[in-house]
Scaffold this motif. Structure first.
Motif, short mmCIF file in Angstrom:
data_model
loop_
_atom_site.label_atom_id
_atom_site.label_comp_id
_atom_site.label_asym_id
_atom_site.label_seq_id
_atom_site.Cartn_x
_atom_site.Cartn_y
_atom_site.Cartn_z
N MET A 1 0.86 -1.18 0.00
CA MET A 1 0.00 0.00 0.00
C MET A 1 0.90 1.23 0.00
SD MET A 1 -3.08 -1.04 2.64
CE MET A 1 -1.97 -1.66 3.93
N LEU A 2 0.39 2.29 -0.58
CA LEU A 2 1.11 3.55 -0.64
C LEU A 2 0.26 4.66 -0.04
CD1 LEU A 2 2.44 3.40 -4.33
CD2 LEU A 2 3.70 2.78 -2.25
N LEU A 3 0.92 5.68 0.51
CA LEU A 3 0.27 6.92 0.91
C LEU A 3 0.62 7.97 -0.13
CD1 LEU A 3 -1.41 7.66 3.51
CD2 LEU A 3 -0.19 5.46 3.62
N TRP A 4 -0.40 8.52 -0.75
CA TRP A 4 -0.18 9.52 -1.80
C TRP A 4 -1.20 10.63 -1.62
CZ3 TRP A 4 -2.11 10.23 -7.26
CH2 TRP A 4 -1.23 11.01 -8.01
N HIS A 5 -0.71 11.85 -1.44
CA HIS A 5 -1.58 13.00 -1.17
C HIS A 5 -2.51 12.72 0.01
CE1 HIS A 5 -0.23 15.30 -4.63
NE2 HIS A 5 -0.38 14.23 -5.39
N GLY A 6 -1.98 12.00 0.99
CA GLY A 6 -2.75 11.74 2.20
C GLY A 6 -3.74 10.60 2.12
N ASP A 7 -3.85 9.95 0.95
CA ASP A 7 -4.80 8.86 0.76
C ASP A 7 -4.08 7.52 0.65
OD1 ASP A 7 -7.11 10.49 0.72
OD2 ASP A 7 -6.76 10.98 -1.39
N LEU A 8 -4.82 6.46 0.99
CA LEU A 8 -4.29 5.11 0.93
C LEU A 8 -4.56 4.50 -0.45
CD1 LEU A 8 -2.99 2.96 2.89
CD2 LEU A 8 -5.31 2.06 3.16
N TRP A 9 -3.51 3.99 -1.10
CA TRP A 9 -3.63 3.38 -2.42
C TRP A 9 -3.14 1.93 -2.36
CZ3 TRP A 9 -5.11 5.99 -7.06
CH2 TRP A 9 -5.45 7.33 -6.86
N LEU A 10 -3.84 1.05 -3.05
CA LEU A 10 -3.52 -0.37 -3.06
C LEU A 10 -2.71 -0.71 -4.31
CD1 LEU A 10 -7.01 -1.84 -2.06
CD2 LEU A 10 -5.23 -0.87 -0.59
N ILE A 11 -1.65 -1.51 -4.14
CA ILE A 11 -0.82 -1.91 -5.28
C ILE A 11 -0.51 -3.41 -5.17
CG2 ILE A 11 0.22 0.38 -5.54
CD1 ILE A 11 2.74 -0.76 -4.15
N ASP A 12 0.06 -3.94 -6.24
CA ASP A 12 0.60 -5.30 -6.27
C ASP A 12 -0.42 -6.37 -5.88
OD1 ASP A 12 2.98 -4.38 -7.18
OD2 ASP A 12 4.09 -4.68 -5.33
N HIS A 13 -1.25 -6.75 -6.85
CA HIS A 13 -2.26 -7.79 -6.61
C HIS A 13 -1.92 -9.09 -7.33
CE1 HIS A 13 -4.50 -4.04 -5.64
NE2 HIS A 13 -4.89 -4.80 -4.64
N GLY A 14 -0.66 -9.27 -7.69
CA GLY A 14 -0.27 -10.47 -8.40
C GLY A 14 -0.39 -11.75 -7.59
N ALA A 15 -0.41 -11.62 -6.26
CA ALA A 15 -0.51 -12.81 -5.40
C ALA A 15 -1.93 -13.05 -4.91
CB ALA A 15 0.44 -12.67 -4.21
N THR A 16 -2.91 -12.56 -5.65
CA THR A 16 -4.31 -12.83 -5.32
C THR A 16 -4.80 -14.01 -6.17
OG1 THR A 16 -5.08 -11.27 -7.01
CG2 THR A 16 -4.75 -10.42 -4.78
N MET A 17 -5.98 -14.53 -5.82
CA MET A 17 -6.63 -15.59 -6.58
C MET A 17 -5.70 -16.78 -6.83
SD MET A 17 -8.90 -13.32 -9.27
CE MET A 17 -7.48 -12.98 -10.30
N ILE A 18 -5.05 -17.23 -5.77
CA ILE A 18 -4.10 -18.34 -5.90
C ILE A 18 -4.74 -19.56 -6.55
CG2 ILE A 18 -2.57 -19.87 -4.61
CD1 ILE A 18 -1.70 -16.93 -4.68
N TRP A 19 -6.05 -19.70 -6.40
CA TRP A 19 -6.74 -20.84 -6.97
C TRP A 19 -6.61 -20.94 -8.49
CZ3 TRP A 19 -10.04 -18.04 -9.89
CH2 TRP A 19 -10.53 -16.84 -9.36
N HIS A 20 -6.33 -19.83 -9.19
CA HIS A 20 -6.26 -19.93 -10.66
C HIS A 20 -4.97 -20.60 -11.14
CE1 HIS A 20 -4.18 -15.78 -11.71
NE2 HIS A 20 -3.61 -16.37 -10.70
N HIS A 21 -4.09 -20.96 -10.21
CA HIS A 21 -2.91 -21.73 -10.57
C HIS A 21 -3.22 -23.24 -10.62
CE1 HIS A 21 -0.07 -18.38 -10.45
NE2 HIS A 21 -0.75 -17.94 -9.42
N ASN A 22 -4.43 -23.61 -10.18
CA ASN A 22 -4.83 -25.02 -10.21
C ASN A 22 -6.35 -25.08 -10.36
OD1 ASN A 22 -5.00 -27.78 -10.02
ND2 ASN A 22 -4.37 -27.91 -7.87
N TRP A 23 -6.82 -24.82 -11.57
CA TRP A 23 -8.25 -24.72 -11.80
C TRP A 23 -9.06 -25.94 -11.37
CZ3 TRP A 23 -10.99 -20.56 -12.40
CH2 TRP A 23 -10.43 -19.41 -12.95
N PRO A 24 -8.56 -27.17 -11.52
CA PRO A 24 -9.38 -28.31 -11.12
C PRO A 24 -9.78 -28.31 -9.64
CG PRO A 24 -7.62 -29.03 -12.57
CD PRO A 24 -7.34 -27.60 -12.25
N THR A 25 -9.01 -27.64 -8.79
CA THR A 25 -9.33 -27.61 -7.37
C THR A 25 -9.84 -26.24 -6.92
OG1 THR A 25 -7.08 -26.97 -6.71
CG2 THR A 25 -7.55 -29.34 -6.91
N ALA A 26 -10.12 -25.34 -7.87
CA ALA A 26 -10.49 -23.97 -7.53
C ALA A 26 -11.74 -23.89 -6.66
CB ALA A 26 -10.69 -23.15 -8.80
#
Length: 275
Positions: A141-166
């Motif tokens: 997460m970053l602070l920019w102009h006083g607000d919270l910003w979310l970054i780096d979502h590459g490690a989400t939805m781990i289930w899509h690395h193994n669809w048969p067990t999703a």
């Protein structure tokens, strides 16, 4: 479709990232933190960035603008670093860029304050997409102009690395005890009430449609890009409808660090946080 730009100059690598993202200038005069299709983590990291990032944006969370970055491998010929050269050579075509936020600060739970409502919305969203990479060790997460910003979502939805067990992940509980925003008493109940009804099939179809065909064309077990998009839609919709089963958990006796909050923030930021 995400806006497409053409990379004109590779500026510098960001070695904090496991996939060796880099800062790239583009023909629209913009500067982007770019993740490359040729990185070792593969195309699914970019797919996750698009789906999770754009879903977060549509749920009202702050995410830097994402763009498609068209890259000609020739851009890397003058790079002195062989690792960077190899990465750029392997990344011809479409890559993913995130708008560079100049002057932003990495979020530090010891130095910055987050209201329970906002903390709850972020934690609930991370539970929806199964984000395993927003801990106090690596807040993304970053602070920019006083607000919270979310970054780096590459490690989400781990289930899509193994669809048969999703399907097994639909009701999997989300442990938020290590979450970077756990110290701020996140209001998860209000977040679930607000956000879950917004995660509709129509919204999810709109989000997954932003994933370029070439990143999902040859996914094993699917007949083509549209079948893959439909699978993402079904999985996330089922997860949203099962929100009571996986509700993020923060230990009731969780204790914040001894010196939390704005007291440790830079003097120039305290005024912004108090507004």
């Amino acid at each position: 479709m995400l806006t497409e730009v053409i990379a004109t100059r590779y500026v510098t690598p960001l070695r904090e990232g496991g996939s060796l993202p880099g800062i790239v200038e583009a023909d629209d005069l913009g500067t982007y933190v770019t993740k490359f299709v040729g990185a070792g983590q593969g195309r699914k990291t970019l797919v996750a960035e698009v789906v999770a990032g754009e879903l977060a944006r549509r749920l009202g969370l702050r995410v830097p603008v994402l763009v498609r970055v068209r890259l000609d491998p020739v851009i890397g010929l003058g790079e002195p670093d062989e690792e960077v050269q190899d990465l750029l050579k392997a990344s011809g075509g479409l890559n993913l860029g995130m708008d560079y936020l100049p002057g932003s600060l990495g979020f530090d739970p010891l130095a910055f304050e987050v209201e329970p409502r906002e903390a709850g919305r972020v934690v609930w969203f991370d539970g929806l997409v199964g984000n395993v990479d927003r801990s106090w060790r690596n807040p993304n997460m970053l602070l920019w102009h006083g607000d919270l910003w979310l970054i780096d979502h590459g490690a989400t939805m781990i289930w899509h690395h193994n669809w048969p067990t999703a399907d097994r992940s639909v009701t999997k509980p989300y442990d938020a005890s290590d979450h970077a925003l756990a110290p701020f008493t996140p209001d998860i109940a209000s977040a679930r009430e607000e956000l879950a009804p917004k995660v509709t099939e129509e919204l999810l179809r709109e989000v997954v449609a932003l994933v370029p065909d070439e990143w999902i064309t040859d996914e094993p077990g699917f007949g083509g890009p549209e079948a893959v998009r439909a699978a993402y839609t079904r999985q996330l919709l089922a997860r949203a409808r099962a929100a009571d089963a996986w509700r993020p958990s923060v230990p009731a006796d969780y204790r914040r660090p001894e010196k939390p909050g704005v007291g440790n923030a830079p003097a120039w930021l305290k005024g912004r946080q108090s507004k």
